[in-house]
Design a protein around this motif. Sequence first.
Motif, PDB file in Angstrom:
ATOM      1  N   GLY A   1      10.303  84.646  49.322  1.00  0.00           N
ATOM      2  CA  GLY A   1       9.766  83.813  48.235  1.00  0.00           C
ATOM      3  C   GLY A   1      10.817  83.298  47.267  1.00  0.00           C
ATOM      4  O   GLY A   1      10.484  82.799  46.189  1.00  0.00           O
ATOM      5  N   THR A   2      12.077  83.367  47.666  1.00  0.00           N
ATOM      6  CA  THR A   2      13.150  82.918  46.769  1.00  0.00           C
ATOM      7  C   THR A   2      13.579  81.494  47.126  1.00  0.00           C
ATOM      8  O   THR A   2      13.702  81.149  48.301  1.00  0.00           O
ATOM      9  CB  THR A   2      14.368  83.853  46.872  1.00  0.00           C
ATOM     10  OG1 THR A   2      13.961  85.186  46.528  1.00  0.00           O
ATOM     11  CG2 THR A   2      15.480  83.404  45.932  1.00  0.00           C
ATOM     12  N   HIS A   3      13.804  80.713  46.090  1.00  0.00           N
ATOM     13  CA  HIS A   3      14.337  79.359  46.275  1.00  0.00           C
ATOM     14  C   HIS A   3      15.506  79.163  45.309  1.00  0.00           C
ATOM     15  O   HIS A   3      15.376  79.396  44.101  1.00  0.00           O
ATOM     16  CB  HIS A   3      13.269  78.290  46.017  1.00  0.00           C
ATOM     17  CG  HIS A   3      13.825  76.889  46.040  1.00  0.00           C
ATOM     18  ND1 HIS A   3      13.622  75.986  45.015  1.00  0.00           N
ATOM     19  CD2 HIS A   3      14.583  76.225  46.968  1.00  0.00           C
ATOM     20  CE1 HIS A   3      14.222  74.834  45.302  1.00  0.00           C
ATOM     21  NE2 HIS A   3      14.809  74.969  46.482  1.00  0.00           N
ATOM     22  N   VAL A   4      16.637  78.744  45.849  1.00  0.00           N
ATOM     23  CA  VAL A   4      17.839  78.480  45.043  1.00  0.00           C
ATOM     24  C   VAL A   4      17.964  76.969  44.867  1.00  0.00           C
ATOM     25  O   VAL A   4      17.960  76.217  45.852  1.00  0.00           O
ATOM     26  CB  VAL A   4      19.095  79.049  45.723  1.00  0.00           C
ATOM     27  CG1 VAL A   4      20.331  78.711  44.898  1.00  0.00           C
ATOM     28  CG2 VAL A   4      18.966  80.552  45.921  1.00  0.00           C
ATOM     29  N   TRP A   5      18.082  76.534  43.612  1.00  0.00           N
ATOM     30  CA  TRP A   5      18.177  75.107  43.317  1.00  0.00           C
ATOM     31  C   TRP A   5      19.375  74.469  44.029  1.00  0.00           C
ATOM     32  O   TRP A   5      20.360  75.147  44.324  1.00  0.00           O
ATOM     33  CB  TRP A   5      18.374  74.884  41.809  1.00  0.00           C
ATOM     34  CG  TRP A   5      17.232  75.252  40.911  1.00  0.00           C
ATOM     35  CD1 TRP A   5      17.202  76.305  40.033  1.00  0.00           C
ATOM     36  CD2 TRP A   5      15.988  74.587  40.783  1.00  0.00           C
ATOM     37  NE1 TRP A   5      16.021  76.324  39.365  1.00  0.00           N
ATOM     38  CE2 TRP A   5      15.239  75.273  39.799  1.00  0.00           C
ATOM     39  CE3 TRP A   5      15.405  73.471  41.399  1.00  0.00           C
ATOM     40  CZ2 TRP A   5      13.969  74.885  39.414  1.00  0.00           C
ATOM     41  CZ3 TRP A   5      14.145  73.087  41.016  1.00  0.00           C
ATOM     42  CH2 TRP A   5      13.427  73.788  40.045  1.00  0.00           C
TER      43      TRP A   5
ATOM     44  N   ARG B   1      16.790  79.397  55.626  1.00  0.00           N
ATOM     45  CA  ARG B   1      17.610  78.243  55.986  1.00  0.00           C
ATOM     46  C   ARG B   1      18.478  77.837  54.801  1.00  0.00           C
ATOM     47  O   ARG B   1      18.165  78.164  53.651  1.00  0.00           O
ATOM     48  CB  ARG B   1      16.738  77.083  56.451  1.00  0.00           C
ATOM     49  CG  ARG B   1      15.803  76.514  55.398  1.00  0.00           C
ATOM     50  CD  ARG B   1      14.792  75.543  56.013  1.00  0.00           C
ATOM     51  NE  ARG B   1      14.004  74.846  55.015  1.00  0.00           N
ATOM     52  CZ  ARG B   1      12.910  75.352  54.451  1.00  0.00           C
ATOM     53  NH1 ARG B   1      12.497  76.580  54.768  1.00  0.00           N
ATOM     54  NH2 ARG B   1      12.244  74.641  53.547  1.00  0.00           N
ATOM     55  N   ILE B   2      19.527  77.099  55.120  1.00  0.00           N
ATOM     56  CA  ILE B   2      20.461  76.598  54.114  1.00  0.00           C
ATOM     57  C   ILE B   2      20.755  75.139  54.407  1.00  0.00           C
ATOM     58  O   ILE B   2      20.977  74.755  55.556  1.00  0.00           O
ATOM     59  CB  ILE B   2      21.758  77.439  54.078  1.00  0.00           C
ATOM     60  CG1 ILE B   2      22.744  76.844  53.041  1.00  0.00           C
ATOM     61  CG2 ILE B   2      22.419  77.516  55.451  1.00  0.00           C
ATOM     62  CD1 ILE B   2      23.979  77.712  52.812  1.00  0.00           C
ATOM     63  N   ARG B   3      20.737  74.315  53.364  1.00  0.00           N
ATOM     64  CA  ARG B   3      21.073  72.894  53.486  1.00  0.00           C
ATOM     65  C   ARG B   3      22.381  72.644  52.753  1.00  0.00           C
ATOM     66  O   ARG B   3      22.550  73.055  51.603  1.00  0.00           O
ATOM     67  CB  ARG B   3      19.974  72.031  52.872  1.00  0.00           C
ATOM     68  CG  ARG B   3      20.327  70.540  52.840  1.00  0.00           C
ATOM     69  CD  ARG B   3      19.273  69.708  52.101  1.00  0.00           C
ATOM     70  NE  ARG B   3      19.204  70.013  50.693  1.00  0.00           N
ATOM     71  CZ  ARG B   3      20.014  69.505  49.770  1.00  0.00           C
ATOM     72  NH1 ARG B   3      20.991  68.665  50.110  1.00  0.00           N
ATOM     73  NH2 ARG B   3      19.867  69.840  48.501  1.00  0.00           N
ATOM     74  N   CYS B   4      23.297  71.932  53.421  1.00  0.00           N
ATOM     75  CA  CYS B   4      24.522  71.449  52.764  1.00  0.00           C
ATOM     76  C   CYS B   4      24.584  69.955  53.017  1.00  0.00           C
ATOM     77  O   CYS B   4      24.608  69.518  54.181  1.00  0.00           O
ATOM     78  CB  CYS B   4      25.754  72.166  53.330  1.00  0.00           C
ATOM     79  SG  CYS B   4      27.278  71.759  52.456  1.00  0.00           S
ATOM     80  N   THR B   5      24.604  69.173  51.962  1.00  0.00           N
ATOM     81  CA  THR B   5      24.405  67.721  51.982  1.00  0.00           C
ATOM     82  C   THR B   5      23.072  67.436  52.664  1.00  0.00           C
ATOM     83  O   THR B   5      22.043  67.923  52.209  1.00  0.00           O
ATOM     84  CB  THR B   5      25.592  66.981  52.639  1.00  0.00           C
ATOM     85  OG1 THR B   5      25.704  67.342  53.998  1.00  0.00           O
ATOM     86  CG2 THR B   5      26.890  67.286  51.915  1.00  0.00           C
ATOM     87  N   ASN B   6      23.083  66.673  53.753  1.00  0.00           N
ATOM     88  CA  ASN B   6      21.810  66.347  54.407  1.00  0.00           C
ATOM     89  C   ASN B   6      21.667  67.049  55.756  1.00  0.00           C
ATOM     90  O   ASN B   6      20.886  66.614  56.602  1.00  0.00           O
ATOM     91  CB  ASN B   6      21.683  64.831  54.587  1.00  0.00           C
ATOM     92  CG  ASN B   6      22.875  64.237  55.313  1.00  0.00           C
ATOM     93  OD1 ASN B   6      23.804  64.959  55.692  1.00  0.00           O
ATOM     94  ND2 ASN B   6      22.857  62.932  55.513  1.00  0.00           N
ATOM     95  N   GLN B   7      22.402  68.157  55.942  1.00  0.00           N
ATOM     96  CA  GLN B   7      22.310  68.935  57.188  1.00  0.00           C
ATOM     97  C   GLN B   7      21.816  70.344  56.863  1.00  0.00           C
ATOM     98  O   GLN B   7      22.357  71.009  55.994  1.00  0.00           O
ATOM     99  CB  GLN B   7      23.672  69.021  57.868  1.00  0.00           C
ATOM    100  CG  GLN B   7      24.267  67.673  58.246  1.00  0.00           C
ATOM    101  CD  GLN B   7      25.629  67.815  58.892  1.00  0.00           C
ATOM    102  OE1 GLN B   7      25.862  68.724  59.689  1.00  0.00           O
ATOM    103  NE2 GLN B   7      26.564  66.926  58.530  1.00  0.00           N
TER     104      GLN B   7
END
Length: 777
Positions: A692-696, A720-726
């Motif tokens: 339930g954690t979300h990092v801005w 999951r982790i997003r860096c730029t648009n990937q």
Amino acid sequence: MQRYRHYGASYSSSLPSSAPVEEVQAEEEAYTEEEVYEDEELLIEDAVQDVVQETGGVNEEEVPQVKEEVTSAVSVTEAKTPPVESKNGKRTEGGGGDAGGGPKYSMFTWFVVLALLGVWSSVAVVYFDIVDYDSVIARAKEFHMNFSEVLQGKLTAYDTDGDGDFDVEDAKVLLGLKEAGRPDVGDSPEEKTVLKTEETREPVSETANQQAAELQGSERAEATSPDALTEDAVSDSESDPRPARDDEAAVPLPPLVEDHFVPDDPRDSAHPYVLVEEPPAEESVVESAQYLTSSKFSQEAEPAVEAENQSDPPAEPEPEPQSEAPGEAQGTTEKQAEDKLKEKAKKKKPKLLNKFDKTIKAEIDAAEKLRKKGKVEEALRAFESLVQQYPQSPRARYGRAQAEDDLAEKMRSNEMLQRAINSYREAAELPDATSDLLRAALKRRAERQQFLGRMRGSLATLERLVQIFPEDISLKNDLGVAHLLLGDNKGAKKVYEEVLAVAPGDGFAKVHYGFILKSENKIAESIPFLKEGLESGEPGTDDGRFYFHLGDALQRVGDNSAYHWYELGHKRGHFASVWQRSLYNVDGLKAQPWWTPKETGYTDLVKMLERNWKTIRDEALAVMDQNTGLFIPEEENLREKGEWGQYTLWQQGRKVGNSCQGVPKTCSLLERYTEATGCKRGQIKFSVMQPGTHVWPHTGPTNCRLRMHLGLVIPKQGCRIRCTNQTRVWEEGKVLIFDDSFEHEVWQDADSYRLIFIVDVWHPELTQNQRQTLSPI
């Protein structure tokens, strides 16, 4: 002998056989035989013979006249003085050598004597340093007087073309070479000045100059008299930095010299909250819902702008005014003059000299000249000498402080800088210090205290400044920054609230107040202050931090205009791109969001981590089970919701306390990989994130590092982790490598916790010297 030359040249006839002339000549030669050198006699005889040969003879009628004149001249000479006996016993007439009673020696001899005296006098003046040329020049530069204004004022009556001054065109009209005419309608005085630049450089005709001289002659003495120069006129001439234009300067003036040091604005210094103002960049509109790189952003935004420009019809030019009344033109000129005066008043130099300092201004200027030329050691000695001679002089002490400040910079010496800080205080404490010098000295003292890390001393200095100058808003703004540097956000908030109560439109106070509100997690309240402060464009507001935090605040409230501000920050040079928004960067490093082990060159480290991932995992789980509180909650306010804990082993290139005691095998494995343990701009830590954690979306502080994530405990779905648009996912026992200076975001929507091991390493393109000298973060 001069007499013979005179007569021979005056008459055009002579007789070589003429008895009277020969008799007079023989008598004269006998008269001067003992006192004239042989060379002179030969020269005279040759001259007489030349004259005789040239004339070819003398008329008989003229001979008696010549005889009478020569005889009378001889008798007059003989009657002047009685004979005098010389040292060698010879008798001389009149004490002189020539017939005219002049000096004994020739004119050439006296000329040589005078020339030698002049040469030796010049040598003596230079060799023994009799004249202090620096003092003479300095005093000469004090006298500034623009004669062109006087001259133009007198010649206004002869202004025939209505351009406000007397120039070549007016002279032509006065000479009748051109008819007087009105200036072209619609031409402003500025335009006419530009059009006449070449003409005004030509010399004015003689008649115009004569008229100017006659007009000026009546008051020349009054205009050029030193008594006519009042103290106000001198101060105005010193405070006006504008060079005389070619069409104004009737008399060449010496170049103006900056007599006083103007202190730097602390907002131009490199302290953490205020950066140098840069030129504004063009704003662009973008659909910020799309996640674009800077290049894509520009490529997609430009066609839209072009289409918009093409759709608009071309604007019709506004009709130009047909005519302008002379009264209106004069009113416009007066208004422009008033505006210039206002600008001058705003840019007025600070007055650093009190009454006593003005009496030693030449000595102060000479020392200051050395400092400005970079001769810091000589300048310091000169100012120290002045302080010893005139201990009551604030300007001398202030100059010494500046020289010590410069020398500290040159030597990179903190001890010398501390001396400068003390000297600034001494200058400010003297009772007769001018208010401008007091302000400049204390302001610079506060800056240098901040540079040495003495934040509390800087705060005390600024508090004193605010007490002395309570109406100065800029000093209060600096005081707020000093509170922020101490981590005293409450004190800074109070200061900026006071500023905004008095000056609600102050952009500097607004951006800093918005920054404080955001640090208090008052996201929505901070946005208008940050936005309005940046839009004000005031000095000190164009800071990458404010663009960073405004965009971050907008993202957190779901406003996609955040990327507009990120792009604007990129255009102004604060961010490497819209995505890469780190603030502590090294230029020229390869920039990409995701990396492979081979691209980094750290394949040995990656292999070691993946080979020993279970050992590392087991030690981390053991620490977690002990429930000793080693996992500290994330404190950077990056979470929207949930729980996120971290257990740090290395930070800024050093071990953190006794943290390795809980995971000794893990630390032992890492010891030999200095690209990780020696990374002063990174960390090595365990990271556990609960469901339930979300990092801005956020970015790291620097582009000098890459970040490795080793998966230890990874739920099958939801992480999951997003860096730029990937967007990517972790795997247990595998390493992901990315550049965290690019925007990245994390979701943990699984049913159980996620545990990873984070290892930061130096960017592979950094040199060994850079790795050693870069400051830690």
